[in-house]
Design an enzyme around this catalytic site. Structure first.
Site, PDB file in Angstrom:
ATOM      1  N   TYR A 127       1.087   9.260   2.473  1.00 35.62           N
ATOM      2  CA  TYR A 127      -0.388   8.980   1.662  1.00 35.62           C
ATOM      3  C   TYR A 127      -0.736  10.422   1.126  1.00 35.62           C
ATOM      4  CZ  TYR A 127       0.001   4.430   4.030  1.00 35.62           C
ATOM      5  OH  TYR A 127       0.499   3.162   4.433  1.00 35.62           O
ATOM      6  N   LYS A 130      13.706   7.963   9.082  1.00 37.80           N
ATOM      7  CA  LYS A 130      14.457   7.088   7.993  1.00 37.80           C
ATOM      8  C   LYS A 130      15.463   8.621   7.410  1.00 37.80           C
ATOM      9  CE  LYS A 130      15.993   3.703   5.784  1.00 37.80           C
ATOM     10  NZ  LYS A 130      17.073   2.809   6.466  1.00 37.80           N
ATOM     11  N   ASP A 189      13.713   0.769   9.879  1.00 35.48           N
ATOM     12  CA  ASP A 189      13.972  -0.454   9.663  1.00 35.48           C
ATOM     13  C   ASP A 189      14.559  -1.168  10.935  1.00 35.48           C
ATOM     14  OD1 ASP A 189      16.033   1.393   9.192  1.00 35.48           O
ATOM     15  OD2 ASP A 189      16.960   0.287   7.551  1.00 35.48           O
ATOM     16  N   ASP A 243       1.803   2.562   9.825  1.00 31.11           N
ATOM     17  CA  ASP A 243       0.937   1.641   9.253  1.00 31.11           C
ATOM     18  C   ASP A 243       1.801   0.576   9.306  1.00 31.11           C
ATOM     19  OD1 ASP A 243      -1.236   0.389   8.025  1.00 31.11           O
ATOM     20  OD2 ASP A 243      -0.843   1.475   6.277  1.00 31.11           O
ATOM     21  N   ASP A 299       0.991  -3.298  11.891  1.00 25.97           N
ATOM     22  CA  ASP A 299       0.969  -4.397  11.545  1.00 25.97           C
ATOM     23  C   ASP A 299       1.909  -5.392  12.152  1.00 25.97           C
ATOM     24  OD1 ASP A 299      -1.511  -3.276  10.008  1.00 25.97           O
ATOM     25  OD2 ASP A 299      -0.859  -5.084   8.586  1.00 25.97           O
TER      26      ASP A 299
HETATM   27 MG    MG Z   1      -2.375  -1.434   7.759  1.00 23.36          MG
END
Ligand code: MG
Ligand code: NAI
Length: 353
Positions: A132, A182, A215, A239, A243
Site C-alpha cells: 500500500y 510469496k 496462497d 488484509d 477477511d
Molecule cells: Mg480489509
C-alpha cells in the site's frame, strides 16, 4: 483514571456500530470523555475533503481513537481510504494492525465440524508500508503505450519491527508463528522479508516458525486452521488473510482490529475489520459485536484489563445464550438491541474475583 477518546463513526453502518461500542464502554468504565468527529464520505461530498487538514493534529491529543468505517457509493474507495484511514495510520506510526480471529460461542463457523479450540488465530498485519504505497502512476495516459506502475515499499526497519512484534505475541500465546510470503512470485520484496524473518527467529528459539506462500496459507486457514496460531504478514497479504479468517470464523460482523503504535507515542486506533456495508446501511441491523470487541481491544491497550475482559465476557455470554441476535447471526434483533444486551451484561458484577 479518566480517558479522552475520539470517535470517527464515518459512513454507513460505521455510525450504528460505533454508537453501540460507546454504550458498552460507558457501561464498564464510566467517565470516558468522548469527542466525535463527523469525518466521512458525506463530508467529502460537501467539502472536498474526508477530514479537515488539521485532523491528525486534533487527534494527537486523545488517548485513543475509535473508528467506525469509511467508504460509500458515490465516493471512490481510494479517496475515502487515502483521505482518512491510511493518513491517520501513518501520522500516528500505527505500524501494527492486530486482528484476532476466533470462533465465538454461539456462532457458527462456515467450516464444517470446527469448534472454538480449532479457530483462534492472531493476524499481525504490517500497517504502514508494503504493497500500500503511493509510489507509482499512470504513464502515457490515453495512448496505446499507456501503462501503470504501482511500487511496493519494504524497509528494513519496517520489516524488523512488525516481525519482532509478531514473535513477541507468539511467545505470549502458543509459541507458534507463521510468516506469509510469496517469494516465488514477488522475487525482490518477499525474499527480503523472508531473510529478516529467519534472522529474527534466531532471537526467539522458543518460538516454532513456519513460512508459507500466501496462497497455500489461505488454503491452510480453511483446511487446517487448528495448525495456526499467530500469522505475520505484509500489508496486502494480512488484509486479505484477515477477511478470509473472519469469514470462516463466523463473519465480518464479529472481527475486530487495532491499528497500534507499540511505542505509544501517539494514539492507537481501533475499528471493526468490516467496512461501511452500504447494502445494509440505514436499516439498523448491522452486527455491533466487531466494533464492541474493537472497543475491548482499545481498553486493553489503555491498560484497563479488567474492563476489557468484562466486555469480552459479556459478548461471549450474550452470543452463547443466543436470545438476542442480529440477522447475520440468524436472528431478528437490531444493532441497538444487541448492543444494549451486551452493555447490560458487561455492567453486571462477576462472581469470581
Ligand atoms: Mg480489509
Ligand atoms: P463490508 O465489510 O462493508 O461488507 C461486506 C459484506 O459483509 C456486506 O454484505 C455487508 O453487509 C456484510 N457485513 C459487514 N459488516 C457487517 C456487520 N457488522 N453486520 C452484518 N453484516 C456485515 O465491505 P465492502 O462491501 O467491500 O465495502 C463497503 C465499503 O466499506 C467500501 O466503501 C469500502 O472501501 C469500505 N471499507 C472500509 C473499511 C474501513 O473503514 N476500515 C474497511 C473495509 C471496507
Amino acid at each position: 483514571m479518566s480517558y479522552s477518546i475520539a470517535t470517527i463513526p464515518g459512513d454507513g453502518i460505521g455510525v450504528d456500530v460505533t454508537a453501540e461500542a460507546v454504550k458498552v464502554l460507558d457501561a464498564v468504565l464510566p467517565g470516558i470523555a468522548w469527542t466525535e468527529f463527523d469525518w466521512s464520505c458525506e463530508q467529502y461530498l460537501r467539502t472536498g475533503a474526508m477530514m479537515t487538514p488539521d485532523g491528525p493534529r486534533l487527534l494527537a491529543e486523545f488517548d485513543a481513537i475509535l473508528l467506525g468505517a469509511v467508504g460509500f457509493p458515490g465516493v471512490p474507495d481510494h479517496i475515502s481510504l487515502w483521505g482518512l484511514l491510511i493518513p491517520l495510520r501513518r501520522a500516528f506510526g500505527q505500524y501494527v494492525n492486530l486482528r484476532p480471529v476466533r470462533l465465538l460461542p454461539g456462532t457458527e463457523s462456515a467450516l464444517r465440524d470446527r469448534t472454538a479450540t480449532d479457530l483462534d488465530i492472531l493476524i499481525v498485519r504490517e500497517n504502514s508500508e508494503g504493497e500500500y504505497s503511493e509510489i507509482g502512476g499512470i504513464h502515457n495516459p490515453g495512448r496505446p503505450e499507456e501503462f501503470v506502475l504501482q511500487e511496493s515499499v519494504f524497509t528494513r526497519v519496517g520489516c524488523e519491527r512488525i516481525i519482532r512484534y509478531a514473535f513477541d505475541r507468539a511467545r505470549e500465546r502458543s509459541g507458534r508463528l507463521c510468516s506469509a510470503t510469496k517469494s516465488n512470485g514477488l522475487i525482490h520484496s518477499m525474499p527480503y522479508w523472508d531473510n529478516i524473518f529467519v534472522r529474527i527467529s534466531t532471537e526467539y528459539p522458543d518460538v516454532t516458525t513456519r513460512q508459507m506462500h500466501v496462497d497455500a496459507l489461505a488454503a491452510e486457514i480453511v483446511l487446517h486452521p487448528d495448525r495456526l496460531d499467530v500469522i505475520v504478514a505484509s500489508n496486502l497479504f494480512g488484509d486479505i488473510l484477515s477477511d478470509l479468517a473472519a469469514a470462516v470464523t463466523g463473519g465480518l460482523g464479529l472481527a475486530p482490529s487495532g491499528n497500534i503504535d507499540p511505542t505509544r507515542t501517539g494514539p492507537s486506533m481501533f475499528e471493526a475489520v468490516h467496512g461501511s456495508a452500504p447494502d445494509i446501511a440505514g436499516q439498523g441491523i448491522a452486527n455491533p459485536v466487531a466494533q464492541i470487541l474493537a472497543g475491548a481491544m482499545l481498553l486493553d491497550h489503555l491498560g484497563e484489563k479488567s474492563a476489557a475482559a468484562a466486555v469480552d465476557r459479556a459478548v461471549c455470554e450474550v452470543l452463547a445464550e443466543g436470545s438476542v441476535r442480529t440477522p447475520d447471526l440468524g436472528g431478528t434483533n437490531t444493532t441497538a438491541e444487541l448492543g444494549s444486551a451486551i452493555a447490560k451484561r458487561a455492567a453486571e458484577p462477576t462472581i469470581s474475583a
